[in-house]
Design an enzyme around this catalytic site. Sequence first.
Site, PDB file in Angstrom:
ATOM      1  N   GLY A 136      45.785  43.748  43.243  1.00 56.41           N
ATOM      2  CA  GLY A 136      46.485  42.554  42.759  1.00 56.41           C
ATOM      3  C   GLY A 136      46.051  42.055  41.389  1.00 56.41           C
ATOM      4  N   GLU A 164      36.312  37.777  40.202  1.00 53.72           N
ATOM      5  CA  GLU A 164      35.638  36.938  41.184  1.00 53.72           C
ATOM      6  C   GLU A 164      34.972  35.721  40.557  1.00 53.72           C
ATOM      7  OE1 GLU A 164      34.212  39.852  44.584  1.00 53.72           O
ATOM      8  OE2 GLU A 164      34.316  40.833  42.655  1.00 53.72           O
ATOM      9  N   LYS A 209      47.083  37.728  29.932  1.00 53.66           N
ATOM     10  CA  LYS A 209      47.930  37.072  30.930  1.00 53.66           C
ATOM     11  C   LYS A 209      47.386  37.331  32.336  1.00 53.66           C
ATOM     12  CE  LYS A 209      52.468  36.809  29.986  1.00 53.66           C
ATOM     13  NZ  LYS A 209      53.869  37.295  29.930  1.00 53.66           N
ATOM     14  N   ASN A 238      43.431  41.926  29.016  1.00 60.06           N
ATOM     15  CA  ASN A 238      44.770  41.614  29.527  1.00 60.06           C
ATOM     16  C   ASN A 238      44.844  40.098  29.715  1.00 60.06           C
ATOM     17  OD1 ASN A 238      47.089  41.281  31.063  1.00 60.06           O
ATOM     18  ND2 ASN A 238      46.401  42.575  32.756  1.00 60.06           N
ATOM     19  N   ARG A 253      35.193  40.817  26.080  1.00 60.18           N
ATOM     20  CA  ARG A 253      36.541  40.925  25.535  1.00 60.18           C
ATOM     21  C   ARG A 253      37.578  40.805  26.650  1.00 60.18           C
ATOM     22  NH1 ARG A 253      39.275  46.090  23.819  1.00 60.18           N
ATOM     23  NH2 ARG A 253      41.285  45.112  23.470  1.00 60.18           N
ATOM     24  N   ILE A 254      38.606  40.004  26.432  1.00 62.15           N
ATOM     25  CA  ILE A 254      39.663  39.846  27.426  1.00 62.15           C
ATOM     26  C   ILE A 254      40.774  40.831  27.076  1.00 62.15           C
ATOM     27  CG2 ILE A 254      41.261  38.239  28.533  1.00 62.15           C
ATOM     28  CD1 ILE A 254      38.235  37.579  28.893  1.00 62.15           C
ATOM     29  N   PHE A 295      40.998  41.188  48.718  1.00 64.25           N
ATOM     30  CA  PHE A 295      39.900  40.224  48.551  1.00 64.25           C
ATOM     31  C   PHE A 295      38.603  40.683  49.195  1.00 64.25           C
ATOM     32  CE2 PHE A 295      43.994  37.946  49.168  1.00 64.25           C
ATOM     33  CZ  PHE A 295      44.229  37.661  47.840  1.00 64.25           C
ATOM     34  N   GLN A 304      44.082  35.591  37.025  1.00 63.86           N
ATOM     35  CA  GLN A 304      42.892  35.749  37.864  1.00 63.86           C
ATOM     36  C   GLN A 304      42.084  34.458  37.918  1.00 63.86           C
ATOM     37  OE1 GLN A 304      41.472  38.687  39.713  1.00 63.86           O
ATOM     38  NE2 GLN A 304      43.687  38.618  39.734  1.00 63.86           N
TER      39      GLN A 304
HETATM   40 MO1  MOS Z   1      35.785  42.124  46.395  1.00 67.56          MO
HETATM   41  S1  MOS Z   1      34.876  40.988  47.789  1.00 67.56           S
HETATM   42  O1  MOS Z   1      34.722  42.748  45.371  1.00 67.56           O
HETATM   43  O2  MOS Z   1      37.029  42.944  47.011  1.00 67.56           O
END
Ligand code: MOS
Length: 731
Positions: free
Chosen positions: A459, A698, A626, A624, A621-622, A232, A631
């Site tokens: 992740g 994000e 799932k 992935n 475009r998505i 993160f 996310q």
């Molecule tokens: Mo992030 S705060 O771009 O790992």
Amino acid sequence: MMQDDLRRQPSRVDGRAKVTGKATYIAEFRFPNMAYGYLVQSTIAKGKIRDIETAEAEKQPGVIKVLSHKNLPKLAVPTPAPDAIPRPFYALTSDEIRFNAQPIAVVVAETFEEARYAASLVKVTYDQAPHATDLRSVLGSAFVPGREQPDRGTPENAFAAAEFKVEAEYYIPIEHHNAMEPHATVANWDDGKLTVYDKTQGIQGTTGYLATAFGIDRANIRVLSPFVGGAFGAALRPGPNLIVAAMASRELKRPVKIVYSRRQLATAHGYRPESIQNIKVSADKDGKLTSIIHQAVHNTSAYENFSEGLVGVSRGLYACPNVRTVAKIARTDLQTPLWMRSPGVVSGIFALESALDELSYKLKLDPLELRLRNYADTDPETGRPFSSKELRECYRQGAERFGWSKRSPEPRSMRDGKYLVGWGLATGTWPASQAPASARVILNADGTARVESGTTDIGPGTYTTMTIIASEVLGLPIEKITFVLGDSDMPPTPGQGGSTTTSSVGTAVKEASELALKALIDAANAKEDSPFRGVAFDQLVFEKGSVAVKGRPETRRSFQDILKGHSESSVSVLHRSTPDAAERGKYVIASHGAQFVEVKVDEEIGQVRVTRVVQGTAAGRIINPKGAHSQEMGGVVWGVGMGLMEHTEVDHKLGRIMNPNLAGYHVPVNADIGVIETIFVPEEDKIVNPLGAKGLGELGLVGIPAAIANAIYHATGKRIRSLPITPDKLV
Ligand code: MOS
């Protein structure tokens, strides 16, 4: 997305390894004859170390040595003057204390337990100096790092003259990343070469850091980070674990492992800074914005200028002729802050989107309608077009799915039994960048492919997304492709941050895959009887591990057949992709989202539950679906934490972080999360990158804390401008 749609989508390629324990995290790596290090941390916030007494600790069973600035050799980095800024922190290199819980020594022992126990016996004496850790106590010395942004129009005049206006202050405390995996390093020097397993988001950055610190060539360093258990942003900079493990290993001529305890996250590792934002917004009677004045200050350390620029959103999110933004920082005697999920943007949006909500009530205008009346069709700052922007559609589809039209506008007007019900919304945005990155694609004679890129996967599903991209281009099923990452010997990429990996590394994988197919056809055409000789590349169809000329199925050849007679057993292509900067520069390129939140509030005890969230997302475009859905859900969960729970407490008398643990630092658990629906609005973008995909990791968080605060106001009539919105603020 609907569950049925998702079930048909590829799952995580590394999912099985993760749930069966086969995915190896840093703490699990080992070398023969490895020793364990445990950090000793300062108990004052500022001053100098007078002495470190280690005799008692070194007498303990298993203890090999206690290392500190007193007995470690100097690093290759030059020592800056004491008052120089920036003065990056290298643990265990000086007697100076810059923050509480600073790593000042490491006990190395045969086992982790022996090291930890002995660390408790190290006695440190200090010459203490007065410290200041409370942002409010240092506001007088706040300053703008770098240049001030010039005003757009005449914001103060416009605000003064406006009929409808809001002025308010918003507060966000320090927050910590609190990833599941602790920071950890395993370091081994062998014949002048350094190998480290390190929890990092940036393999290349870590390699460069070590090369500078030890004054050796990058070629003598190998950094590996195959799996990261959440970061993160916390692993965007190398931490003390890295440099201390590497120094200790060099000194003791043994491999050394350092794994942090949970409370040791309060070391030199950063955090979302504490911020105070003052916003003024005004509108005319038609709800058209006439001014936005957004001034913010957040803390930095005494030794670096860290700035999130959290006011930037106020310049571009809405069409408004008069805008002033000022972003200041102020020095505190804490460790340097660091980017934390949606850095700057989520904080700035909390203030801006709360203030707009307040304004909507003054105008007696639906908060969604207020956003639509001020929709920016081009970038209000530069006049440039957006490369694509389906935000209007996010509002429309999100509102429809949520049932926004059934909202009764008055606060406290909706109920469910004893609970007050509130509906709130906010807008999210995130820049969609692309950086140079590289990848290698190897087509094997057995019909499989290996794709390599030295990125990380903290992740979000990079293993999977890259496999999908390669699979689409190569025409190979996902199971036939192995994507590997996390090794500095692999083709270099930027660190995984800023939601840019799909855009940057994905483009490298796509282009390298295309080049690999061209090399494959060259290999086929080396044979006289190749049916592909003289056929244009775009006339070839690659599918299911074979290639044929369009409309001529009799020309079909499997990859195996082609490579069988080839002198090399495989085709290997290394490629570096670069963004088309000239073309990109003509546009503003960003992802957008609209976030709708329902809360139910038990007014008697001040408890808030986020019962329902609809996320409308436009991110190109998505690739992935799932993973992208996960996310977006993760963003909501994080937003519930940021909105209602997360707060790092600093005891300003001691200058010390008091809750570096998951007992005192609250994050949401399953029972805290209601229904989350995600909608991906179709968005075509030919500019952002050859994939047409924008980052969204994000984005999913950005509007959530504001939407929660807005929903709480709608439910209760109480405007809480300070996060987290804990029960005490509502009763
Ligand atoms: Mo992030 S705060 O771009 O790992």
